[in-house]
Design a protein around this motif. Sequence first.
Motif, PDB file in Angstrom:
ATOM      1  N   ASN A  87       1.379  -1.315   0.126  1.00 52.86           N
ATOM      2  CA  ASN A  87      -0.401   0.219  -0.436  1.00 52.86           C
ATOM      3  C   ASN A  87       0.834   1.533   0.446  1.00 52.86           C
ATOM      4  O   ASN A  87       0.462   2.080   1.153  1.00 52.86           O
ATOM      5  N   THR A  88       1.714   1.858  -0.959  1.00 49.48           N
ATOM      6  CA  THR A  88       2.799   2.473  -1.018  1.00 49.48           C
ATOM      7  C   THR A  88       1.666   3.745  -1.441  1.00 49.48           C
ATOM      8  O   THR A  88       0.388   3.565  -1.746  1.00 49.48           O
ATOM      9  N   LEU A  89       1.989   4.955  -0.836  1.00 49.80           N
ATOM     10  CA  LEU A  89       1.820   6.113  -2.075  1.00 49.80           C
ATOM     11  C   LEU A  89       1.528   5.989  -3.057  1.00 49.80           C
ATOM     12  O   LEU A  89       2.151   5.423  -3.887  1.00 49.80           O
ATOM     13  N   MET A  90      -0.031   6.910  -3.950  1.00 50.35           N
ATOM     14  CA  MET A  90      -0.228   6.694  -5.317  1.00 50.35           C
ATOM     15  C   MET A  90      -0.728   8.430  -5.406  1.00 50.35           C
ATOM     16  O   MET A  90      -1.600   8.395  -4.663  1.00 50.35           O
ATOM     17  N   VAL A  91      -0.645   8.420  -6.527  1.00 45.46           N
ATOM     18  CA  VAL A  91      -0.976   9.744  -7.489  1.00 45.46           C
ATOM     19  C   VAL A  91      -1.994   9.053  -8.587  1.00 45.46           C
ATOM     20  O   VAL A  91      -3.722   8.617  -8.339  1.00 45.46           O
ATOM     21  N   ASP A  92      -1.727   9.150  -9.680  1.00 49.16           N
ATOM     22  CA  ASP A  92      -2.747   8.849 -10.801  1.00 49.16           C
ATOM     23  C   ASP A  92      -2.728   6.762 -11.113  1.00 49.16           C
ATOM     24  O   ASP A  92      -3.825   6.995 -11.520  1.00 49.16           O
ATOM     25  N   GLY A  93      -1.673   6.104 -10.062  1.00 52.10           N
ATOM     26  CA  GLY A  93      -2.006   4.675 -10.812  1.00 52.10           C
ATOM     27  C   GLY A  93      -2.235   4.398 -11.675  1.00 52.10           C
ATOM     28  O   GLY A  93      -3.077   2.676 -11.897  1.00 52.10           O
ATOM     29  N   GLY A 136       1.223   4.272 -13.754  1.00 51.16           N
ATOM     30  CA  GLY A 136       2.623   4.197 -14.010  1.00 51.16           C
ATOM     31  C   GLY A 136       3.064   5.285 -14.368  1.00 51.16           C
ATOM     32  O   GLY A 136       4.170   5.668 -14.902  1.00 51.16           O
ATOM     33  N   MET A 137       2.580   7.230 -14.474  1.00 46.99           N
ATOM     34  CA  MET A 137       2.969   7.683 -15.558  1.00 46.99           C
ATOM     35  C   MET A 137       4.005   8.693 -14.351  1.00 46.99           C
ATOM     36  O   MET A 137       4.167   9.314 -14.590  1.00 46.99           O
ATOM     37  N   CYS A 138       3.518   8.620 -12.737  1.00 47.80           N
ATOM     38  CA  CYS A 138       3.847   9.672 -11.823  1.00 47.80           C
ATOM     39  C   CYS A 138       4.838   9.464 -10.870  1.00 47.80           C
ATOM     40  O   CYS A 138       6.024  10.311 -10.563  1.00 47.80           O
ATOM     41  N   GLY A 139       5.185   7.821 -11.187  1.00 44.07           N
ATOM     42  CA  GLY A 139       6.235   7.401  -9.801  1.00 44.07           C
ATOM     43  C   GLY A 139       6.069   7.324  -8.569  1.00 44.07           C
ATOM     44  O   GLY A 139       6.658   7.394  -7.659  1.00 44.07           O
ATOM     45  N   ALA A 140       5.264   8.024  -8.284  1.00 48.66           N
ATOM     46  CA  ALA A 140       5.379   8.202  -6.638  1.00 48.66           C
ATOM     47  C   ALA A 140       5.184   6.913  -6.276  1.00 48.66           C
ATOM     48  O   ALA A 140       5.129   6.569  -4.458  1.00 48.66           O
ATOM     49  N   CYS A 141       4.426   5.840  -6.704  1.00 47.62           N
ATOM     50  CA  CYS A 141       4.144   4.175  -5.930  1.00 47.62           C
ATOM     51  C   CYS A 141       5.300   3.104  -6.029  1.00 47.62           C
ATOM     52  O   CYS A 141       5.336   2.664  -5.703  1.00 47.62           O
ATOM     53  N   ARG A 142       6.432   4.356  -6.416  1.00 43.79           N
ATOM     54  CA  ARG A 142       7.486   3.051  -6.858  1.00 43.79           C
ATOM     55  C   ARG A 142       8.398   2.865  -5.597  1.00 43.79           C
ATOM     56  O   ARG A 142       8.837   3.304  -4.415  1.00 43.79           O
ATOM     57  N   ALA A 190       4.081  -0.221  -8.075  1.00 41.24           N
ATOM     58  CA  ALA A 190       3.444  -0.527  -7.382  1.00 41.24           C
ATOM     59  C   ALA A 190       2.002  -0.818  -8.092  1.00 41.24           C
ATOM     60  O   ALA A 190       1.286  -1.575  -7.949  1.00 41.24           O
ATOM     61  N   CYS A 191       1.360   0.464  -8.755  1.00 41.64           N
ATOM     62  CA  CYS A 191       0.109   0.632  -9.442  1.00 41.64           C
ATOM     63  C   CYS A 191       0.129  -0.508 -10.330  1.00 41.64           C
ATOM     64  O   CYS A 191      -0.868  -0.673 -10.573  1.00 41.64           O
ATOM     65  N   VAL A 192       0.881  -0.428 -11.691  1.00 37.26           N
ATOM     66  CA  VAL A 192       1.074  -1.132 -12.602  1.00 37.26           C
ATOM     67  C   VAL A 192       1.526  -2.242 -12.296  1.00 37.26           C
ATOM     68  O   VAL A 192       1.065  -3.533 -13.068  1.00 37.26           O
ATOM     69  N   GLU A 193       2.859  -2.146 -11.825  1.00 37.28           N
ATOM     70  CA  GLU A 193       3.120  -4.527 -11.616  1.00 37.28           C
ATOM     71  C   GLU A 193       3.185  -4.604 -10.181  1.00 37.28           C
ATOM     72  O   GLU A 193       3.127  -6.073 -10.204  1.00 37.28           O
ATOM     73  N   GLY A 194       2.598  -4.031  -9.582  1.00 39.56           N
ATOM     74  CA  GLY A 194       1.883  -4.731  -8.218  1.00 39.56           C
ATOM     75  C   GLY A 194       0.170  -5.242  -8.200  1.00 39.56           C
ATOM     76  O   GLY A 194      -0.278  -4.328  -9.255  1.00 39.56           O
TER      77      GLY A 194
END
Length: 289
Positions: free
Chosen positions: A220-226, A228-234, A244-248
């Motif tokens: 449950n990382t930080l997420m913004v766009d969800g 794969g564009m912003c990198g917040a969830c890396r 994490a949003c697209v690969e997880g």
Amino acid sequence: MFEVISKEMLSPAICRMKVYAPRLAASARPGQFLIVIPESHGERIPLTISDYDSVEGTVTIVTQRIGVSTGEICALEAGDCFSDVVGPLGQPSDFVGQSREELAGEHFIFIAGGVGTAPVYPQVKYLKEAGAHVDVIIGAKTSDLLIYKDEMRQVCDNLFICTDDGSEGFHGLVTGLLEKLVSEDGRRYTRAVAIGPMIMMKFAVQTARKLGLPITVSLNTLMVDGTGMCGACRVTVAGKTRFACVEGPEFNGYDVDFDEAMRRQGMYRVQEHEAEVEYEHECKIGRTR
Ligand code: NAD
Ligand code: FES
């Protein structure tokens, strides 16, 4: 419009809502998540999917009020609408690709912590319907914070409860109970899945390693766009940067750099606290956004 069909409080700070989102309900799979936007110009909040019903066209979400945006979600009532609900996002759990024959030979142990218990439910339900053996550990700080006990009992083989203060079930953490089940009670599992606070998942992986159990975690990382564009969830997984949003959101627990993931998760704690203080002040003077 994404109407709230029903709402109930599972504890004073945790609410469960059924939301009308037929296209999402028709394509959601266990392990995926969604993003809600409570009001236009509001924050995008990633939430795990706690159930879905393609016939009713609804998805179920469980939200713990921990800040301004989750407070806005919990303030919605049946008949209110979300400005937007986006999903399903992320990859389904890897067992979704396994055949019934393969799953019949598996004995899963799910480790569910606190509000992370809600997304465990659709996974356990799917696996039982597919013929797997599934045991579940639910852990919470106190008895009144345990959620999904009755629902989980309906779909798993054995449910084990623990509380940090000993008010119900085993007195201790989920990791202590997992170790007891395997080392003292002689239970045998082929795979573990842990979903809950990041710190719990970190220690669940350490316990699984000791017990020789493969383990999947849901980040449950930080997420913004969800998307794969912003990198917040890396996150760093097996030495590589993954989104994490697209690969997880699910990854092999042994490969996750939890210390980095926890540091990144806490990056905006000061700003979150300031926003909450400001929001509470506005509520007090009767000027909410
Ligand atoms: P909590 O802090 O009460 O922890 C729940 C249980 O996790 C505890 O009862 C304990 O058994 C275990 N635990 C906690 N710390 C541990 C440690 N150091 N070692 C071993 N076990 C430990 O949970 P909460 O207050 O409900 O926390 C909610 C958290 O879950 C939030 O941070 C939320 O973001 C997260 N969450 C995660 C997911 C996900 O997909 N991973 C989904 C929903 C919520
Ligand atoms: Fe933006 Fe994942 S949330 S890349």
